[in-house]
Design an enzyme around this catalytic site. Structure first.
Site: not given
Ligand SMILES: Cc1cc2nc3c(=O)[nH]c(=O)nc-3n(C[C@H](O)[C@H](O)[C@H](O)COP(=O)(O)O)c2cc1C
Length: 356
Positions: A22-23, A25, A57, A99, A181, A229, A299, A322
Site C-alpha cells: 500500500s502507498p 508516505c 503519495a 500513487q 486530500y 483509491r 488491518l 503496516r
Molecule cells: C506510514 C504510513 C504512511 C501512509 N501513507 C499513505 C499514502 O501515502 N497514501 C495512502 O493512500 N495511504 C497512506 N497510508 C495508509 C495506508 O496505505 C493504509 O491504507 C492504512 O495504513 C491501512 O492499512 P494497514 O492496516 O495495513 O496499515 C499510510 C499509512 C502508514 C502507516
C-alpha cells in the site's frame, strides 16, 4: 494453489500474486526527489515477494505535497531517481506502481516526526488550496478556493505527472482520491460547498475526479492499469457514503479505471471509525459487486485473513501497509503458511525453509 498467490492479469500487466504494498508516505525527500531511502524501502519489498509495490503519495505539484519532505513528480528531473527504483522492482519480478496525489487543504504540514502541524508561509510552508475555503480543522489557516484556472492547473499537473510516470517505468498508476486530500475534498458535500459546475450534485462533485481520470488516460498507455483509491465512506451523517462509492465505481470503469482501492475516512476530523480486523473489506466487496476489480485494505495482517478475502470473492487484491512495513518479507512467510510456492531471490535461496 492458494488464491492469494495466484497471478492476476490486468490489461497487459500480470501481478505474480495478489499482495500489494500500500502507498506509505516516507517524508524522506528533498525537493521531491527519490533517494537511497526510497530504493532500499521499496526494493526490500520487491525482494520480499510482493506482487505490486506502490510508491507513497507522490505529489503532482509542489503545493500538492502533504509536507515539504514528500516524494514528487512535478518536474522532469524527478524521473531518473524513480526509474532506478522501477528497474530494481521489475528485476525482482514485482510490478512498480505510483500513487499520484495532491493534498489539497491537508498540504503544508510538518512531517510526523517534526510535529505534524500546519506550516505557515513564513516558516517555509505555502497557501493550501481546496474546493472551498473550509479548513480541515478550525485552528488552521483555511485553504484558498480553487478558481477555474486553478482547477485546470491541477488537471495539467496530473496529466504531466502521468507522462513522467510512464518515462520512469511505472506500470500502474493509482490516483489518490481518498483520505481527505484534494480529489476527495471535491467528492464530499462536507468539504465542497461550490456553486459552480464542480459543486452541488453528485455529478458536479465527481467532475474533477472524472476529468483527472480522462486526462491521465489520454497519456497513460491503454494496456497499463489505472487504479483509484477512494474513501468508500466518511463514517459521518451527511458525508460521502458507500452507495456513492458504488455509483462512482461504474462511472470510473467506463472511463478506463481498472480497480478501486477501497479505503475510508480522512476528510472529517475526530470521526469515530469502528476499527477492527478487515473493517473496510465490506466496502471492497460492495464495490466489487458493481463489476469492477477491487482492493481491500486496512488491518489485514495475516496470510489466512488475506487468503479468505480473495478466495471468498470480496476483493481481487489485498493492500498491506503496516504489516509489510514491519516485515518486508511478509509474502515469503505467507506463502509458506498457505503451503504454496514462490520464487525467492537467488541470493536468499539458502534461507528458504525446508518442506516437511
Ligand atoms: C506510514 C504510513 C504512511 C501512509 N501513507 C499513505 C499514502 O501515502 N497514501 C495512502 O493512500 N495511504 C497512506 N497510508 C495508509 C495506508 O496505505 C493504509 O491504507 C492504512 O495504513 C491501512 O492499512 P494497514 O492496516 O495495513 O496499515 C499510510 C499509512 C502508514 C502507516
Amino acid at each position: 494453489m492458494s488464491k492469494l498467490f495466484s497471478p492476476l492479469t490486468i490489461k497487459n500487466v500480470t501481478l505474480k500474486n495478489r499482495i500489494v504494498v500500500s502507498p506509505m508516505c516516507q517524508y524522506s525527500s528533498v525537493d521531491g526527489f527519490a533517494n537511497d531511502w526510497h530504493l532500499v524501502h521499496l526494493g526490500s519489498r520487491a525482494v520480499g515477494g510482493a506482487g505490486l509495490i506502490f510508491t507513497e503519495a507522490t505529489s503532482v505539484s509542489p503545493e500538492g505535497r502533504i509536507s515539504p519532505d514528500d516524494l514528487g513528480i512535478w518536474k522532469d528531473e524527478h524521473t531518473p531517481g524513480l526509474e532506478r527504483i522501477t528497474d530494481f522492482i521489475h528485476q525482482h519480478g514485482s510490478i512498480a506502481g505510483i500513487q499520484l496525489a495532491h493534498a489539497g487543504r491537508k498540504a503544508s504540514t510538518a512531517s510526523p516526526w517534526k510535529g505534524g502541524k500546519q506550516i505557515t508561509a513564513v516558516n517555509g510552508g505555502w497557501q493550501t488550496v481546496a474546493p472551498s475555503a473550509i479548513g480541515f480543522t478550525s485552528d488552521i489557516i483555511p485553504p484558498a478556493e480553487l478558481d477555474s484556472a486553478g482547477i485546470q492547473k491541477v488537471l495539467t499537473n496530473f496529466k504531466a505527472a502521468a507522462q513522467r510516470a510512464l518515462i520512469a517505468g511505472f506500470k500502474v498508476i493509482e490516483i489518490h482520491a481518498a483520505h481527505g486530500y484534494l480529489i476527495h475534498e471535491f467528492l464530499s458535500p462536507l468539504s465542497n460547498h461550490r456553486t459552480d459546475t464542480y459543486g452541488g450534485s453528485f455529478e458536479n462533485r465527481t467532475r474533477l475526479l472524472r476529468e483527472v481520470v480522462t486526462a491521465i488516460r489520454s497519456v497513460w498507455l491503454a494496456e497499463n492499469p489505472l487504479f483509484v483509491r477512494i474513501s468508500s465512506s466518511e463514517w459521518t451523517n451527511g458525508g460521502w457514503t458507500i452507495e456513492d462509492s458504488v455509483a462512482l465505481a461504474s462511472i470510473l470503469k467506463s472511463l478506463g479505471v481498472d480497480l478501486i482501492d477501497c479505503s475510508s475516512g480522512g476528510n472529517v476530523a475526530k470521526v469515530i471509525i469502528p476499527l477492527a480486523p478487515g473493517y473496510q473489506v465490506p466496502f471492497a466487496e460492495a464495490v466489487r459487486k458493481s463489476g469492477i476489480l477491487t482492493g481491500a485494505v486496512g488491518l489485514i495482517t495475516t496470510a489466512e485473513q488475506a487468503e479468505a478475502i480473495v478466495a471468498e470473492g470480496k476483493a481481487d487484491v489485498v493492500f498491506f501497509a503496516r504489516e509489510i512495513l514491519r516485515n518486508p518479507y511478509f509474502p515469503l512467510q505467507a506463502v509458506q503458511q498457505l503451503g504454496d510456492e514462490i520464487e525467492w531471490a537467488v541470493q536468499y535461496v539458502r534461507a528458504k525453509p525446508f518442506k516437511n
